[in-house]
Design an enzyme around this catalytic site. Sequence first.
Site, PDB file in Angstrom:
ATOM      1  N   ASP A   1       0.884  -1.164   0.000  1.00 16.16           N
ATOM      2  CA  ASP A   1       0.000   0.000   0.000  1.00 16.16           C
ATOM      3  C   ASP A   1       0.923   1.216   0.000  1.00 16.16           C
ATOM      4  O   ASP A   1       1.563   1.508   1.014  1.00 16.16           O
ATOM      5  CB  ASP A   1      -0.908   0.009   1.224  1.00 16.16           C
ATOM      6  CG  ASP A   1      -1.865   1.193   1.201  1.00 16.16           C
ATOM      7  OD1 ASP A   1      -2.388   1.508   0.123  1.00 16.16           O
ATOM      8  OD2 ASP A   1      -2.069   1.797   2.263  1.00 16.16           O
TER       9      ASP A   1
ATOM     10  N   GLU B   1      -0.895  -1.013  -5.071  1.00  9.75           N
ATOM     11  CA  GLU B   1      -2.146  -0.319  -5.367  1.00  9.75           C
ATOM     12  C   GLU B   1      -1.865   0.935  -6.188  1.00  9.75           C
ATOM     13  O   GLU B   1      -0.915   1.669  -5.921  1.00  9.75           O
ATOM     14  CB  GLU B   1      -2.850   0.055  -4.057  1.00  9.75           C
ATOM     15  CG  GLU B   1      -4.256   0.569  -4.266  1.00  9.75           C
ATOM     16  CD  GLU B   1      -4.997   0.736  -2.956  1.00  9.75           C
ATOM     17  OE1 GLU B   1      -5.967   0.010  -2.735  1.00  9.75           O
ATOM     18  OE2 GLU B   1      -4.595   1.587  -2.144  1.00  9.75           O
TER      19      GLU B   1
ATOM     20  N   ASP C   1      -2.968   0.892   6.578  1.00 10.15           N
ATOM     21  CA  ASP C   1      -2.105   0.666   5.414  1.00 10.15           C
ATOM     22  C   ASP C   1      -1.649  -0.795   5.330  1.00 10.15           C
ATOM     23  O   ASP C   1      -1.433  -1.323   4.238  1.00 10.15           O
ATOM     24  CB  ASP C   1      -0.875   1.583   5.482  1.00 10.15           C
ATOM     25  CG  ASP C   1      -1.261   3.017   5.782  1.00 10.15           C
ATOM     26  OD1 ASP C   1      -1.258   3.833   4.861  1.00 10.15           O
ATOM     27  OD2 ASP C   1      -1.585   3.300   6.953  1.00 10.15           O
TER      28      ASP C   1
END
Length: 164
Positions: free
Chosen positions: A7, A67, A140
């Site tokens: 992330d 991501e 996260d």
Amino acid sequence: MIIFGIDPGIAIVGYGVLEYTGNKFKVLDYGAVITEPKDSFPIRLKLVYEGLTELLEKYKPDAVAIEELFFNKNVKTAITVGQARGVQMLAAVNKGIDLYEYTPLQVKQGVVGYGRAEKKQVQEMVKLILNLKKVPKPDDVADALAVAICHAHSGSFRDSFKVK
């Protein structure tokens, strides 16, 4: 297959390392690379790069899933996180690991089965799918595990998400 989910961020970079074999997950590790605002931006980028490189050397993943960024408010933050994301991608490429990227909508679909799912739903599914006692924190970290799960669930469409 060992999957390393990321992330992206600059203050907190969530990561999750999963082994995926025959539709079964085994959690190898998860956590966050954290940088301090008191450090200069170049030093923070260096710390993120070195932290991820060390983790990639330790787990030797078959794939890194990251991501894609989605921002609609603060352009300055988007640029800063974008630069950090570049460093995170570089760490994977320098290790010769295949790199895949997923939009937040694709991650939600891959984990919950619904692209407009709430963050809390995704976190609960991460906990359930990985048989964890509680939702990993900070957020996260749960997001990084969700990206790794999404990659595992991408199956035969996996190459469609490969960064070219």
